[in-house]
Design an enzyme around this catalytic site. Structure first.
Site, PDB file in Angstrom:
ATOM      1  N   GLY A   1       0.833  -1.212   0.000  1.00  0.00           N
ATOM      2  CA  GLY A   1       0.000   0.000   0.000  1.00  0.00           C
ATOM      3  C   GLY A   1       0.855   1.244   0.000  1.00  0.00           C
ATOM      4  N   ASN A   2       0.214   2.371   0.232  1.00  0.00           N
ATOM      5  CA  ASN A   2       0.966   3.627   0.349  1.00  0.00           C
ATOM      6  C   ASN A   2       0.345   4.500   1.435  1.00  0.00           C
ATOM      7  OD1 ASN A   2      -1.061   5.457  -0.904  1.00  0.00           O
ATOM      8  ND2 ASN A   2      -0.661   4.197  -2.719  1.00  0.00           N
ATOM      9  N   ARG A   3       0.918   5.663   1.649  1.00  0.00           N
ATOM     10  CA  ARG A   3       0.547   6.469   2.822  1.00  0.00           C
ATOM     11  C   ARG A   3      -0.650   7.390   2.583  1.00  0.00           C
ATOM     12  NH1 ARG A   3       4.709   5.928   6.416  1.00  0.00           N
ATOM     13  NH2 ARG A   3       6.724   5.405   5.485  1.00  0.00           N
ATOM     14  N   SER A   4      -1.274   7.316   1.419  1.00  0.00           N
ATOM     15  CA  SER A   4      -2.409   8.229   1.153  1.00  0.00           C
ATOM     16  C   SER A   4      -3.552   7.958   2.136  1.00  0.00           C
ATOM     17  CB  SER A   4      -2.900   8.017  -0.276  1.00  0.00           C
ATOM     18  OG  SER A   4      -4.098   8.729  -0.458  1.00  0.00           O
TER      19      SER A   4
ATOM     20  N   ALA B   1      -3.679   7.997  -4.843  1.00  0.00           N
ATOM     21  CA  ALA B   1      -2.275   7.593  -4.962  1.00  0.00           C
ATOM     22  C   ALA B   1      -2.281   6.169  -5.505  1.00  0.00           C
ATOM     23  CB  ALA B   1      -1.591   7.656  -3.605  1.00  0.00           C
TER      24      ALA B   1
END
Ligand SMILES: Cc1cc2nc3c(=O)[nH]c(=O)nc-3n(C[C@H](O)[C@H](O)[C@H](O)COP(=O)(O)O)c2cc1C
Length: 472
Positions: free
Chosen positions: A239-242, A323
Site C-alpha cells: 500500500g501507500n501512505r495516502s 495515490a
C-alpha cells in the site's frame, strides 16, 4: 511625501496585521476590531493570551480571520513552524487590544510567557497598544511606569483608554479607546512602509477560503481518492501512505459548488461526503475498471460498475487525486504464503491510468467536448519533472507537491501545491488547507469547462450548414 489615499481606498490593503487580545472584559470588542481591520483590506491573524480565551473563544476569530488562532506559545503551527515567530517575522504591525495591566507589565519586562508578548518581543514591526482596565489600575504607578517604558524605550504607540463606565460598575478612565481610533493608529504607524512579507507562504497558514459560487451545477465530476492496495496474497498487500484527505476535500468542494460527484475511493482514512456516488475499489486493477466505467460517455446497456446506473451523463472532468501504485506483485497468490516458504516479490509496473483515460476520451469523444483532466504528482524534492508530465499525459492540469515538505502531502490537513497547465504556465500556491487547495483546483476546472463550452459554441456557430456550404 506619500499621496493621500483616495476616498473609499482601503488603507491596509495587502497588510498582515497581528491582533493580540488579552484578558480584559473588553476582549469581545476585538471581534469587531478584527472586522474593521479586514474591512480596510488587512489580512489579520489573531493571538490570544490564555486569560483572553476565558473571555472570548477562538471560533469567531478563526472564522473571520481565516487563520488558525494562536493561543499557546508552545504550540507549533500545523506545518511545524513556530507560530509566534512566523507572526513576528511577517506581520506589518502588531496591535494589542485590549491590553491588560498584567500584559503591559509582562511586556515592559520582556516576559515572553504568552503568545502575544512572545510575538511582540520577537518582531521589528510597529506595535500599537490599546489598554483597557479599571481606573485605579490605569493610574497605579506600576502601570504608569510600564506604559512609559513601552512608549519611550520600545517606541510603541499607545492608544490611551477613555473615560466612561467601567466593568467594576464605577466610572473613570480605563475604557478601551473607540475602535476606529485604534484602526487609525495602526494605519498611521505603518505610514508608507512597504508590505513586509507579501509572500503568503511565509505568513501564517490560511485555514479556510472564500465560499465559492455554485459554478459547477449540471457538471459531473469524477474524483479518485485514497491509496491503492496491491495484493500479495489474500492477507497481505503493498500500500501507500495516502489517507484520501485531498480526494475527500475535492469531493466536498465540488458538491458544495453544485456538481454531481462520482467518487472512486481506494483505501481511505477519512469520512467521505454523503452527497457523492461512492464506488469502493481496492487495487489498481479495480480502480482502472471503475474509472473506465465512470468516464464512459454513456453507460453501456446492462453494464454494471456497482453504481446501479447512477452514471447518467458523461463526465465533464476527472480529478485523479488517488495515490495509485506504480508497481504491483506480478503473481499474486490465492492462498496465504506460509512464512517458512520465504518470500521474494517480483513486481510489474502498473498501467498509467490517467494516460489511458486521456487517450480513451480522445478517441471515443472525437468531435465532442472532451472532459477536463487533472492529474496529481507527489514528488520528493524538486518539481522539475512536473511540466513534462502535463504534455506526456495529454492532460489539462497537473497538481504537483513535494510530499517531503512539512505540512504538505500525506496525512496533513494542509498542502502546498503548484498547478501546471498545458500552456506551460504554473501557479505556485502558498500553504493552504486541503479544502482551499481543492477549491483552487476547481476554480481552474470550472474556468476550463466554461472556456470549453464557449469554444464549442463558437465552432458550432462558425460551422457552415449544408445549404450554406452549397450556396457558396
Ligand atoms: C471579569 C473580569 C474582567 C477583567 N477585566 C480586566 C480588564 O479590563 N483589564 C485588566 O487589566 N484586567 C482585567 N481583569 C484581570 C485580568 O484578567 C488578569 O489580570 C489576567 O491575569 C490577565 O492576563 P493576560 O494579561 O495574560 O491576558 C479582569 C478579570 C476579570 C475576572
Amino acid at each position: 511625501m506619500t499621496a493621500a489615499p483616495g476616498p473609499g481606498a482601503r488603507r491596509l490593503e495587502g497588510r498582515l496585521i497581528a491582533l493580540g487580545v488579552t484578558g480584559s472584559i473588553a476582549a469581545y470588542k476585538a471581534v469587531e476590531l478584527l472586522r474593521l481591520l479586514t474591512a480596510e483590506g488587512a489580512d489579520v491573524v489573531v493571538l490570544l493570551s490564555p486569560s483572553a480565551t476565558r473571555f472570548v473563544g477562538p471560533l469567531s476569530f478563526a472564522a473571520l480571520s481565516r487563520h488558525p488562532v494562536e493561543s499557546d506559545v508552545l504550540d507549533l503551527l500545523p506545518d511545524g513552524r513556530i507560530g509566534h515567530i512566523v507572526v513576528a517575522d511577517s506581520a506589518d504591525a502588531i496591535v494589542v487590544a485590549p491590553a491588560t495591566a498584567h500584559w503591559l507589565a509582562a511586556m515592559a519586562n520582556g516576559l515572553a510567557g504568552d503568545v502575544v508578548t512572545a510575538a511582540a518581543l520577537a518582531t521589528s514591526a510597529p506595535v500599537v497598544v490599546a489598554p483597557a482596565m479599571d481606573g485605579d489600575m490605569w493610574t497605579h504607578p506600576a502601570t504608569v511606569a510600564n506604559v512609559g517604558r513601552l512608549r519611550e524605550a520600545f517606541g510603541y504607540v499607545v492608544v490611551a483608554p477613555e473615560s466612561g463606565p467601567l466593568a467594576s460598575g464605577q466610572s473613570g478612565v480605563g475604557r478601551l479607546a473607540e475602535l476606529p481610533a485604534i484602526v487609525d493608529a495602526v494605519v498611521e504607524a505603518l505610514d508608507s512602509q512597504p508590505i513586509r512579507q507579501p509572500d503568503a507562504a511565509r505568513r501564517p497558514p490560511i485555514t479556510d477560503g472564500t465560499p465559492r459560487e455554485a459554478d459547477l451545477v449540471s457538471r459531473r465530476i469524477v474524483i479518485t481518492a485514497g491509496g491503492t492496495r496491491e495484493p500479495i496474497d489474500p492477507v497481505r498487500y503493498i500500500g501507500n501512505r495516502s489517507t484520501g484527505r485531498m480526494g475527500a476535500a475535492l469531493a466536498d468542494a465540488a458538491l458544495a459548488r453544485g456538481a454531481a460527484v462520482t467518487l472512486i475511493a481506494a483505501a481511505v482514512e477519512v469520512a467521505l461526503p454523503e452527497g457523492a456516488d461512492v464506488i469502493r475499489v481496492e487495487s489498481t486493477a479495480e480502480l482502472r475498471a471503475a474509472l473506465r466505467n465512470a468516464m464512459a460517455s454513456a453507460p453501456a446497456p446492462g453494464a454494471s460498475d456497482g453504481s446501479d446506473g447512477r452514471i447518467a451523463k458523461p463526465a465533464d472532468a476527472l480529478v485523479m487525486a488517488a495515490a495509485v501504485a506504480d508497481f504491483t506483485p506480478s503473481k499474486p497468490q490465492d492462498r496465504k504464503i506460509p512464512r517458512a516458504e520465504g518470500l521474494t516479490l517480483e513486481l510489474s509496473p502498473t498501467p498509467d491510468l490517467l494516460g489511458e483515460v486521456a487517450s480513451l476520451v480522445g478517441e471515443k469523444r472525437n468531435g465532442k467536448a472532451a472532459p477536463i483532466l487533472v492529474g496529481f504528482a507527489a514528488e520528493t524534492g524538486s518539481l522539475e519533472r512536473a511540466p513534462g508530465k502535463v504534455a506526456a499525459k495529454s492532460i489539462d492540469f497537473l497538481v504537483a507537491n513535494d510530499v517531503s515538505e512539512a505540512g504538505s502531502g500525506f496525512g496533513t490537513d494542509t498542502n502546498r501545491v503548484t498547478i501546471f497547465d498545458r500552456s506551460g504556465s504554473k501557479d505556485e500556491l502558498p500553504l493552504l488547507s486541503k479544502r482551499e487547495v481543492a477549491d483552487r483546483i476547481l476554480d481552474r476546472v470550472a474556468a476550463a469547462l466554461d472556456a470549453r463550452d464557449s469554444d464549442a459554441q463558437t465552432a458550432g456557430m462558425q460551422q457552415p450548414t449544408s445549404s450554406e456550404g452549397r450556396s457558396r
